[in-house]
Design a protein around this motif. Structure first.
Motif, PDB file in Angstrom:
ATOM      1  N   UNK A  73       0.859  -1.191   0.000  1.00  0.00           N
ATOM      2  CA  UNK A  73       0.000   0.000   0.000  1.00  0.00           C
ATOM      3  C   UNK A  73       0.888   1.232   0.000  1.00  0.00           C
ATOM      4  N   UNK A  74       1.489   1.506  -1.126  1.00  0.00           N
ATOM      5  CA  UNK A  74       2.476   2.592  -1.218  1.00  0.00           C
ATOM      6  C   UNK A  74       2.003   3.573  -2.272  1.00  0.00           C
ATOM      7  N   UNK A  75       2.123   4.858  -1.980  1.00  0.00           N
ATOM      8  CA  UNK A  75       1.658   5.890  -2.892  1.00  0.00           C
ATOM      9  C   UNK A  75       2.393   5.952  -4.218  1.00  0.00           C
ATOM     10  N   UNK A  76       3.534   5.249  -4.309  1.00  0.00           N
ATOM     11  CA  UNK A  76       4.224   5.173  -5.601  1.00  0.00           C
ATOM     12  C   UNK A  76       3.515   4.220  -6.546  1.00  0.00           C
ATOM     13  N   UNK A  77       2.618   3.396  -6.013  1.00  0.00           N
ATOM     14  CA  UNK A  77       1.914   2.415  -6.818  1.00  0.00           C
ATOM     15  C   UNK A  77       2.442   1.020  -6.561  1.00  0.00           C
ATOM     16  N   UNK A  78       1.908   0.085  -7.327  1.00  0.00           N
ATOM     17  CA  UNK A  78       2.298  -1.324  -7.154  1.00  0.00           C
ATOM     18  C   UNK A  78       3.535  -1.601  -7.992  1.00  0.00           C
ATOM     19  N   UNK A  79       4.610  -1.995  -7.370  1.00  0.00           N
ATOM     20  CA  UNK A  79       5.808  -2.328  -8.102  1.00  0.00           C
ATOM     21  C   UNK A  79       5.937  -3.812  -8.287  1.00  0.00           C
ATOM     22  N   UNK A  80       7.081  -4.298  -8.675  1.00  0.00           N
ATOM     23  CA  UNK A  80       8.231  -3.483  -9.074  1.00  0.00           C
ATOM     24  C   UNK A  80       8.054  -2.856 -10.457  1.00  0.00           C
ATOM     25  N   UNK A  81       8.710  -1.693 -10.634  1.00  0.00           N
ATOM     26  CA  UNK A  81       8.683  -0.994 -11.915  1.00  0.00           C
ATOM     27  C   UNK A  81       9.999  -1.256 -12.652  1.00  0.00           C
ATOM     28  N   UNK A  82       9.926  -1.764 -13.869  1.00  0.00           N
ATOM     29  CA  UNK A  82      11.169  -2.030 -14.602  1.00  0.00           C
ATOM     30  C   UNK A  82      11.917  -0.752 -14.955  1.00  0.00           C
ATOM     31  N   UNK A  83      13.246  -0.829 -14.968  1.00  0.00           N
ATOM     32  CA  UNK A  83      14.082   0.293 -15.395  1.00  0.00           C
ATOM     33  C   UNK A  83      14.797  -0.136 -16.683  1.00  0.00           C
ATOM     34  N   UNK A  84      15.134   0.840 -17.493  1.00  0.00           N
ATOM     35  CA  UNK A  84      15.811   0.516 -18.753  1.00  0.00           C
ATOM     36  C   UNK A  84      17.253   1.012 -18.699  1.00  0.00           C
ATOM     37  N   UNK A  85      18.112   0.284 -19.393  1.00  0.00           N
ATOM     38  CA  UNK A  85      19.565   0.508 -19.331  1.00  0.00           C
ATOM     39  C   UNK A  85      20.028   1.316 -20.537  1.00  0.00           C
ATOM     40  N   UNK A  86      20.843   2.339 -20.269  1.00  0.00           N
ATOM     41  CA  UNK A  86      21.463   3.081 -21.370  1.00  0.00           C
ATOM     42  C   UNK A  86      22.791   2.419 -21.727  1.00  0.00           C
TER      43      UNK A  86
ATOM     44  N   UNK B 132      -2.417   3.508   3.802  1.00  0.00           N
ATOM     45  CA  UNK B 132      -1.742   3.300   5.085  1.00  0.00           C
ATOM     46  C   UNK B 132      -0.366   3.942   4.964  1.00  0.00           C
ATOM     47  N   UNK B 133      -0.325   5.272   4.956  1.00  0.00           N
ATOM     48  CA  UNK B 133       0.978   5.908   4.744  1.00  0.00           C
ATOM     49  C   UNK B 133       1.112   7.249   5.455  1.00  0.00           C
ATOM     50  N   UNK B 134       2.315   7.799   5.384  1.00  0.00           N
ATOM     51  CA  UNK B 134       2.665   8.971   6.182  1.00  0.00           C
ATOM     52  C   UNK B 134       1.862  10.215   5.815  1.00  0.00           C
ATOM     53  N   UNK B 135       1.397  10.307   4.571  1.00  0.00           N
ATOM     54  CA  UNK B 135       0.638  11.504   4.204  1.00  0.00           C
ATOM     55  C   UNK B 135      -0.660  11.581   5.022  1.00  0.00           C
ATOM     56  N   UNK B 136      -1.259  10.430   5.260  1.00  0.00           N
ATOM     57  CA  UNK B 136      -2.462  10.366   6.101  1.00  0.00           C
ATOM     58  C   UNK B 136      -2.110  10.692   7.558  1.00  0.00           C
ATOM     59  N   UNK B 137      -0.992  10.149   8.032  1.00  0.00           N
ATOM     60  CA  UNK B 137      -0.641  10.348   9.453  1.00  0.00           C
ATOM     61  C   UNK B 137      -0.233  11.797   9.722  1.00  0.00           C
ATOM     62  N   UNK B 138       0.393  12.444   8.745  1.00  0.00           N
ATOM     63  CA  UNK B 138       0.663  13.880   8.882  1.00  0.00           C
ATOM     64  C   UNK B 138      -0.657  14.650   9.046  1.00  0.00           C
TER      65      UNK B 138
ATOM     66  N   UNK C 291       3.572   1.164   9.120  1.00  0.00           N
ATOM     67  CA  UNK C 291       3.963   0.028   8.295  1.00  0.00           C
ATOM     68  C   UNK C 291       3.415  -1.242   8.920  1.00  0.00           C
ATOM     69  N   UNK C 292       3.093  -2.211   8.077  1.00  0.00           N
ATOM     70  CA  UNK C 292       2.429  -3.401   8.569  1.00  0.00           C
ATOM     71  C   UNK C 292       3.393  -4.423   9.139  1.00  0.00           C
ATOM     72  N   UNK C 293       4.436  -4.686   8.436  1.00  0.00           N
ATOM     73  CA  UNK C 293       5.330  -5.737   8.898  1.00  0.00           C
ATOM     74  C   UNK C 293       6.707  -5.523   8.303  1.00  0.00           C
ATOM     75  N   UNK C 294       7.661  -6.218   8.825  1.00  0.00           N
ATOM     76  CA  UNK C 294       9.023  -6.134   8.300  1.00  0.00           C
ATOM     77  C   UNK C 294       9.102  -6.964   7.022  1.00  0.00           C
ATOM     78  N   UNK C 295       9.681  -6.374   6.005  1.00  0.00           N
ATOM     79  CA  UNK C 295       9.750  -7.042   4.713  1.00  0.00           C
ATOM     80  C   UNK C 295      10.567  -8.319   4.793  1.00  0.00           C
ATOM     81  N   UNK C 296      10.078  -9.341   4.133  1.00  0.00           N
ATOM     82  CA  UNK C 296      10.831 -10.586   4.074  1.00  0.00           C
ATOM     83  C   UNK C 296      11.909 -10.534   3.000  1.00  0.00           C
TER      84      UNK C 296
END
Lengths: 338, 338
Positions: free
Chosen positions: A41-54, A319-325, B1-6
């Protein structure tokens, strides 16, 4: 140290104004590199996000638009979690991981501004409950030193699982949130005490630290108003569970209790909550997209059904810091009004 | 955070009593993993040190006996520098890198003990010189809050290149060193101000921050004795160069100057140092195995030749924190005696 190592050639995450985040890291020998947001549950979205190589071995990607706020992440280098060597690290998943704070063009209540700033003090003390030395972070509001006869109420404020006493200031910016509220005269000047929620192997032991060691230590070391009407207890996630259990067990010590996306909602027993009637404020906030939202909503409904006075603050968010702030920004002005 | 990452399954560096250090990290997909000490002059020795892989993908090695003290390191995973996911990280090489503190069975002057502890305060302020907000770390000695009419002398204490305002407490343990000296009545109670030595692109701008912004800010915010007889300036490596240039340029502000393995020794001009005669103490320390030792020795000899009063403190050691801890432990008792 003599010089900055040439081994490190990464480039820190860059944020465009459109809430897109660019990541770059030079890893010539890697076969596969991805950006991994911390948790599901991360505001960056669901990863992993692939990276491309130069051609020169720099891996990069741009993701978004993402949610504003603070987000944990790391790189997966051929599947291995690796911190961004060019980003700040934060104690978040039981260790130091990378973090990025994506500005919200519509919100600035947690930004450092040209207002008087309180201090954040690292305070060491010996715990009888654990037999070890511990460190608390203490926010002292602007004017604390300049007014040596003034006494202050205290908010005890706890982090979540996998985090530490640094979380509420480094990730949460609690100090800037209070600085801004105080400059606008929207909250009473208060001390905020942020301790480590871990104390040995059980959450119960943290309660012993809090009640037997920390509160007496703070009342000895700071100019507090050492009574229940001037003492609040709140926490996020795991810390919300600790606030629920210790706050309701000790209404003789606390008149204000706050749960921010509290984990304690999951095994909540409304019969044990009747003592909440003694509180000046029993405050429950949760993001509507939080995995703990159903449990917190159910707790709110059970309290309503049992006619136990409380405030319920649902708001959009994960479930993240922006809400807790936002929770702290909303909760703090309600404290110490009686 | 919910849990420690495995995802993270590393095991932190373990230290045996014989000054051997064991490293373990689970990286099943890596082809080659090594331990890399930070820099050429590191008490862990000259790396990289190869690690060996077990059948389940755990890489490990034991090195040593190593030098006691704090040492930066990272893993090289197929040549890529990667922090130890199970160790603390420290801002050291222009970014957060892993660190290990190897106890010295013969030294405990920097260990936290059962003595009164001062606080370390994060203090934010606006710099006119840079136009930006900055953060200083301030050590307030035990009793500072309890004695609201007492005023204190101030030591301004700077870190080295690639480090930050956190260095002197996180790596250097300046607070515990002073706590222990004060408990033994071996030093005068003092404030220690540790700012970030970087301020824009030049070291000169840091001097403007120090003189125009930081000293007035500290004199406004703390109960200082705001005169030269109660103000000292010291620093390590790059910070030693900053102490040399700013200290000698402003003997109207500082009566005590300390260089800890000072980088300024390399282009030292003894003709400009005659003003050091105005100082109560001009103190120069350096480890005899430090790459800056020849330059510091030469500076000491030039000062002696020019009959410029100073104290020269060579001691066994590298260009590392164990020496700088000893420097602070030796220098602080000499301050504010006039």
């Amino acid at each position: 140290m003599k010089c900055v190592s040439l081994l490190f050639l990464a480039i820190v995450a860059l944020m465009a104004q459109d809430r897109r985040v660019s990541f770059q890291v030079k890893l010539p020998t890697a076969q596969k590199v991805e950006v991994m947001p911390g948790g599901g549950a991360n505001g960056l979205g669901k990863g992993p996000f692939p990276m491309t190589r130069s051609a020169d071995g720099v891996w990069s990607t741009t993701i978004g638009p993402v949610q504003p706020g603070f987000h944990y992440y790391w790189f997966l280098v051929d599947g291995v979690p690796v911190n961004d060597p060019a980003a700040d690290s934060f104690y978040g998943w039981g260790r130091n991981v990378s973090g990025v704070d994506v500005p919200d063009p519509k919100l600035d209540f947690y930004e450092p501004k040209d207002v008087p700033h309180g201090e954040v003090r690292m305070h060491w003390y010996r715990s009888k409950a654990t037999g070890k030395m511990r460190r608390a972070f203490v926010y002292a509001p602007p004017g604390y030193d300049a007014n040596p006869k003034t006494r202050y109420p205290v908010l005890y404020l706890q982090h979540g699982a996998g985090e530490s006493e640094r979380g509420w200031t480094a990730q949460g910016r609690a100090n800037f949130i209070l600085d801004n509220l105080l400059a606008a005269k929207q909250a009473k000047p208060m001390l905020i005490v942020m301790d480590n929620g871990y104390a040995g192997k059980t959450n119960e032991l943290f309660g012993d630290v809090l009640i037997q060691d920390l509160i007496p230590e703070i009342d000895r070391s700071y100019r507090t108003k050492p009574d229940r009407k001037h003492r609040a207890l709140a926490g996020l996630s795991m810390g919300g569970g600790q606030a629920l259990s210790n706050g309701l067990a000790h209404t003789e010590l606390f008149a204000y209790v706050g749960l921010f996306s509290g984990a304690g909602a999951r095994n909540f027993d409304v019969a044990k909550a009747v003592v909440a009637a003694k509180l000046s404020l029993f405050w429950i906030g949760c993001g509507t997209e939080d995995f703990l939202y159903p449990a917190n909503l159910k707790m709110h409904e059970a309290l309503t059904g049992a006619a136990i006075r409380h405030e319920w603050f649902p708001s959009p968010g994960l479930h993240d810091w922006q809400v807790w702030r936002l929770h702290l920004h909303t909760f703090a002005p309600k404290l110490f009004r009686d």
